[in-house]
Design a protein around this motif. Sequence first.
Motif, PDB file in Angstrom:
ATOM      1  N   GLN A  24     -64.669 -20.931  21.888  1.00  0.00           N
ATOM      2  CA  GLN A  24     -63.839 -22.031  21.402  1.00  0.00           C
ATOM      3  C   GLN A  24     -63.078 -21.713  20.116  1.00  0.00           C
ATOM      4  OE1 GLN A  24     -66.713 -25.177  20.922  1.00  0.00           O
ATOM      5  NE2 GLN A  24     -67.181 -25.293  23.102  1.00  0.00           N
ATOM      6  N   ALA A  25     -63.612 -20.811  19.295  1.00  0.00           N
ATOM      7  CA  ALA A  25     -63.065 -20.590  17.959  1.00  0.00           C
ATOM      8  C   ALA A  25     -62.489 -19.182  17.834  1.00  0.00           C
ATOM      9  CB  ALA A  25     -64.148 -20.818  16.902  1.00  0.00           C
ATOM     10  N   PRO A  26     -61.183 -19.031  17.701  1.00  0.00           N
ATOM     11  CA  PRO A  26     -60.596 -17.692  17.569  1.00  0.00           C
ATOM     12  C   PRO A  26     -61.006 -16.991  16.287  1.00  0.00           C
ATOM     13  CG  PRO A  26     -58.926 -19.408  17.252  1.00  0.00           C
ATOM     14  CD  PRO A  26     -60.150 -20.088  17.759  1.00  0.00           C
ATOM     15  N   THR A  27     -61.529 -17.734  15.312  1.00  0.00           N
ATOM     16  CA  THR A  27     -61.996 -17.120  14.067  1.00  0.00           C
ATOM     17  C   THR A  27     -63.152 -16.159  14.309  1.00  0.00           C
ATOM     18  OG1 THR A  27     -61.433 -19.195  12.977  1.00  0.00           O
ATOM     19  CG2 THR A  27     -62.725 -17.629  11.698  1.00  0.00           C
ATOM     20  N   VAL A  28     -63.945 -16.421  15.357  1.00  0.00           N
ATOM     21  CA  VAL A  28     -65.081 -15.558  15.683  1.00  0.00           C
ATOM     22  C   VAL A  28     -64.566 -14.294  16.339  1.00  0.00           C
ATOM     23  CG1 VAL A  28     -67.211 -15.345  16.999  1.00  0.00           C
ATOM     24  CG2 VAL A  28     -66.598 -17.543  15.968  1.00  0.00           C
ATOM     25  N   ASP A  29     -64.912 -13.141  15.773  1.00  0.00           N
ATOM     26  CA  ASP A  29     -64.388 -11.892  16.331  1.00  0.00           C
ATOM     27  C   ASP A  29     -65.485 -10.946  16.791  1.00  0.00           C
ATOM     28  OD1 ASP A  29     -65.382 -10.966  13.900  1.00  0.00           O
ATOM     29  OD2 ASP A  29     -63.697  -9.616  13.547  1.00  0.00           O
ATOM     30  N   ARG A  30     -66.744 -11.336  16.645  1.00  0.00           N
ATOM     31  CA  ARG A  30     -67.833 -10.438  17.038  1.00  0.00           C
ATOM     32  C   ARG A  30     -69.113 -11.258  17.171  1.00  0.00           C
ATOM     33  NH1 ARG A  30     -68.241  -4.532  16.299  1.00  0.00           N
ATOM     34  NH2 ARG A  30     -66.055  -4.762  15.765  1.00  0.00           N
ATOM     35  N   VAL A  75     -89.903  -5.728  16.032  1.00  0.00           N
ATOM     36  CA  VAL A  75     -88.816  -4.741  16.041  1.00  0.00           C
ATOM     37  C   VAL A  75     -87.712  -5.094  15.041  1.00  0.00           C
ATOM     38  CG1 VAL A  75     -89.248  -3.966  18.397  1.00  0.00           C
ATOM     39  CG2 VAL A  75     -87.724  -5.928  17.994  1.00  0.00           C
ATOM     40  N   GLN A  76     -88.057  -5.808  13.987  1.00  0.00           N
ATOM     41  CA  GLN A  76     -87.032  -6.223  13.024  1.00  0.00           C
ATOM     42  C   GLN A  76     -86.234  -5.046  12.455  1.00  0.00           C
ATOM     43  OE1 GLN A  76     -88.819  -8.841  10.125  1.00  0.00           O
ATOM     44  NE2 GLN A  76     -88.776 -10.585  11.524  1.00  0.00           N
ATOM     45  N   PRO A  77     -86.875  -3.932  12.067  1.00  0.00           N
ATOM     46  CA  PRO A  77     -86.067  -2.803  11.591  1.00  0.00           C
ATOM     47  C   PRO A  77     -85.093  -2.283  12.650  1.00  0.00           C
ATOM     48  CG  PRO A  77     -88.345  -2.547  10.915  1.00  0.00           C
ATOM     49  CD  PRO A  77     -88.308  -3.693  11.888  1.00  0.00           C
ATOM     50  N   GLN A  78     -85.496  -2.312  13.917  1.00  0.00           N
ATOM     51  CA  GLN A  78     -84.605  -1.887  14.992  1.00  0.00           C
ATOM     52  C   GLN A  78     -83.437  -2.862  15.152  1.00  0.00           C
ATOM     53  OE1 GLN A  78     -88.452  -0.998  17.482  1.00  0.00           O
ATOM     54  NE2 GLN A  78     -86.685  -0.348  18.695  1.00  0.00           N
ATOM     55  N   LEU A  79     -83.718  -4.158  14.965  1.00  0.00           N
ATOM     56  CA  LEU A  79     -82.635  -5.135  15.020  1.00  0.00           C
ATOM     57  C   LEU A  79     -81.593  -4.826  13.954  1.00  0.00           C
ATOM     58  CD1 LEU A  79     -84.565  -8.535  15.409  1.00  0.00           C
ATOM     59  CD2 LEU A  79     -83.636  -7.087  17.215  1.00  0.00           C
ATOM     60  N   TRP A  80     -82.071  -4.590  12.744  1.00  0.00           N
ATOM     61  CA  TRP A  80     -81.155  -4.338  11.639  1.00  0.00           C
ATOM     62  C   TRP A  80     -80.367  -3.053  11.860  1.00  0.00           C
ATOM     63  CZ3 TRP A  80     -77.975  -5.944   8.447  1.00  0.00           C
ATOM     64  CH2 TRP A  80     -77.560  -5.226   7.327  1.00  0.00           C
ATOM     65  N   GLN A  81     -81.024  -2.013  12.327  1.00  0.00           N
ATOM     66  CA  GLN A  81     -80.325  -0.748  12.581  1.00  0.00           C
ATOM     67  C   GLN A  81     -79.237  -0.937  13.631  1.00  0.00           C
ATOM     68  OE1 GLN A  81     -82.816   2.449  14.001  1.00  0.00           O
ATOM     69  NE2 GLN A  81     -81.224   3.975  13.732  1.00  0.00           N
ATOM     70  N   ALA A  82     -79.549  -1.686  14.692  1.00  0.00           N
ATOM     71  CA  ALA A  82     -78.559  -1.913  15.748  1.00  0.00           C
ATOM     72  C   ALA A  82     -77.383  -2.732  15.230  1.00  0.00           C
ATOM     73  CB  ALA A  82     -79.214  -2.620  16.931  1.00  0.00           C
ATOM     74  N   ILE A  83     -77.669  -3.728  14.385  1.00  0.00           N
ATOM     75  CA  ILE A  83     -76.602  -4.550  13.816  1.00  0.00           C
ATOM     76  C   ILE A  83     -75.741  -3.720  12.868  1.00  0.00           C
ATOM     77  CG2 ILE A  83     -76.133  -6.509  12.283  1.00  0.00           C
ATOM     78  CD1 ILE A  83     -78.638  -7.855  13.512  1.00  0.00           C
ATOM     79  N   GLN A  84     -76.379  -2.881  12.066  1.00  0.00           N
ATOM     80  CA  GLN A  84     -75.627  -1.992  11.172  1.00  0.00           C
ATOM     81  C   GLN A  84     -74.644  -1.132  11.967  1.00  0.00           C
ATOM     82  OE1 GLN A  84     -79.052  -0.221   8.809  1.00  0.00           O
ATOM     83  NE2 GLN A  84     -77.454  -0.270   7.251  1.00  0.00           N
ATOM     84  N   GLU A  85     -75.135  -0.514  13.023  1.00  0.00           N
ATOM     85  CA  GLU A  85     -74.293   0.386  13.814  1.00  0.00           C
ATOM     86  C   GLU A  85     -73.173  -0.383  14.503  1.00  0.00           C
ATOM     87  OE1 GLU A  85     -76.969   2.357  16.430  1.00  0.00           O
ATOM     88  OE2 GLU A  85     -77.902   3.571  14.836  1.00  0.00           O
ATOM     89  N   PHE A  86     -73.498  -1.536  15.045  1.00  0.00           N
ATOM     90  CA  PHE A  86     -72.525  -2.330  15.775  1.00  0.00           C
ATOM     91  C   PHE A  86     -71.423  -2.853  14.863  1.00  0.00           C
ATOM     92  CE2 PHE A  86     -71.396  -6.587  17.617  1.00  0.00           C
ATOM     93  CZ  PHE A  86     -70.768  -6.117  18.758  1.00  0.00           C
ATOM     94  N   CYS A  87     -71.792  -3.224  13.651  1.00  0.00           N
ATOM     95  CA  CYS A  87     -70.843  -3.830  12.719  1.00  0.00           C
ATOM     96  C   CYS A  87     -70.292  -2.845  11.685  1.00  0.00           C
ATOM     97  CB  CYS A  87     -71.504  -4.996  11.995  1.00  0.00           C
ATOM     98  SG  CYS A  87     -71.861  -6.420  13.048  1.00  0.00           S
ATOM     99  N   GLY A  88     -70.759  -1.619  11.707  1.00  0.00           N
ATOM    100  CA  GLY A  88     -70.276  -0.640  10.740  1.00  0.00           C
ATOM    101  C   GLY A  88     -70.713  -0.947   9.332  1.00  0.00           C
ATOM    102  N   ILE A  89     -71.946  -1.417   9.179  1.00  0.00           N
ATOM    103  CA  ILE A  89     -72.465  -1.749   7.847  1.00  0.00           C
ATOM    104  C   ILE A  89     -73.188  -0.527   7.274  1.00  0.00           C
ATOM    105  CG2 ILE A  89     -74.007  -3.270   6.553  1.00  0.00           C
ATOM    106  CD1 ILE A  89     -73.731  -5.291   8.843  1.00  0.00           C
ATOM    107  N   PRO A  90     -72.731  -0.017   6.135  1.00  0.00           N
ATOM    108  CA  PRO A  90     -73.409   1.145   5.542  1.00  0.00           C
ATOM    109  C   PRO A  90     -74.747   0.750   4.936  1.00  0.00           C
ATOM    110  CG  PRO A  90     -71.691   0.370   4.078  1.00  0.00           C
ATOM    111  CD  PRO A  90     -71.569  -0.458   5.342  1.00  0.00           C
ATOM    112  N   ASP A  91     -75.591   1.736   4.701  1.00  0.00           N
ATOM    113  CA  ASP A  91     -76.852   1.472   4.015  1.00  0.00           C
ATOM    114  C   ASP A  91     -76.574   0.969   2.611  1.00  0.00           C
ATOM    115  OD1 ASP A  91     -78.415   2.313   6.172  1.00  0.00           O
ATOM    116  OD2 ASP A  91     -78.354   4.402   5.540  1.00  0.00           O
ATOM    117  N   ALA A  92     -77.429   0.054   2.166  1.00  0.00           N
ATOM    118  CA  ALA A  92     -77.248  -0.510   0.820  1.00  0.00           C
ATOM    119  C   ALA A  92     -77.507   0.563  -0.226  1.00  0.00           C
ATOM    120  CB  ALA A  92     -78.186  -1.685   0.633  1.00  0.00           C
TER     121      ALA A  92
END
Length: 221
Positions: A91-97, A204-221
């Motif tokens: 419904q919302a074009p603002t959402v891109d991922r 599997v929380q660390p795996q969730l975060w790793q997958a989200i990082q890779e998918f969104c291109g988020i570098p390590d803090a």
Amino acid sequence: MTCLERDRPSMIYLHGFASSPASAKAQYLGDRLREAGITVAIPDLNQDDFSHLTLTRQLQQVQEILATASSPVTLIGSSFGGLTAAWLAEQAPTVDRLVLLAPAFQFLDHWLPRLGADQVAHWQSTGYLQVYHYTAQAHLPLHYGFITDAQTYDQRHLKRSLPTLILHGRSDEVIPLSASRAYAGDRPWVSLVELDDDHSLGKVQPQLWQAIQEFCGIPDA
């Protein structure tokens, strides 16, 4: 486009049914995102009135947040929050991922049979069902309008092509993995990652975060 382009657009995390922003996943992922310098909103979808929760109400609540966004927004949704995120993206074009954690696709097909015909009929006739709320740690009444509202949404209409990552446990006892497999099967823009966990994805929380990082291109803090 990565989640970090356009001056790091906000992310919104949508918690699951009978949960809250205080859930373990919401807190864990919220902390990781903030450590990475990303602004994340985690609205309380209960709105101090769990009894009259509906999918439509959740959509309206988050649409108000999206209306204030000046740049693309990534939605992360858990379970019923994942289903909400999928409809918002439509419904919302603002959402891109989208990042969907054990999304509640076909949830009526799975939940109502477990309740049984008699209990569903009693719910419909009395108006309310006592549902355990994990944050309140108590049973709270839920109006039958939750069901009639959900029945108006046909997920076959979820057709918008945008980058979507689904993370789902192979031992999910609430929303079977087959629901996400079916959803991803005829939507080539959806990537499905299967994990060794149940519906909570708590192991599997660390795996969730790793997958989200890779998918969104988020570098390590």
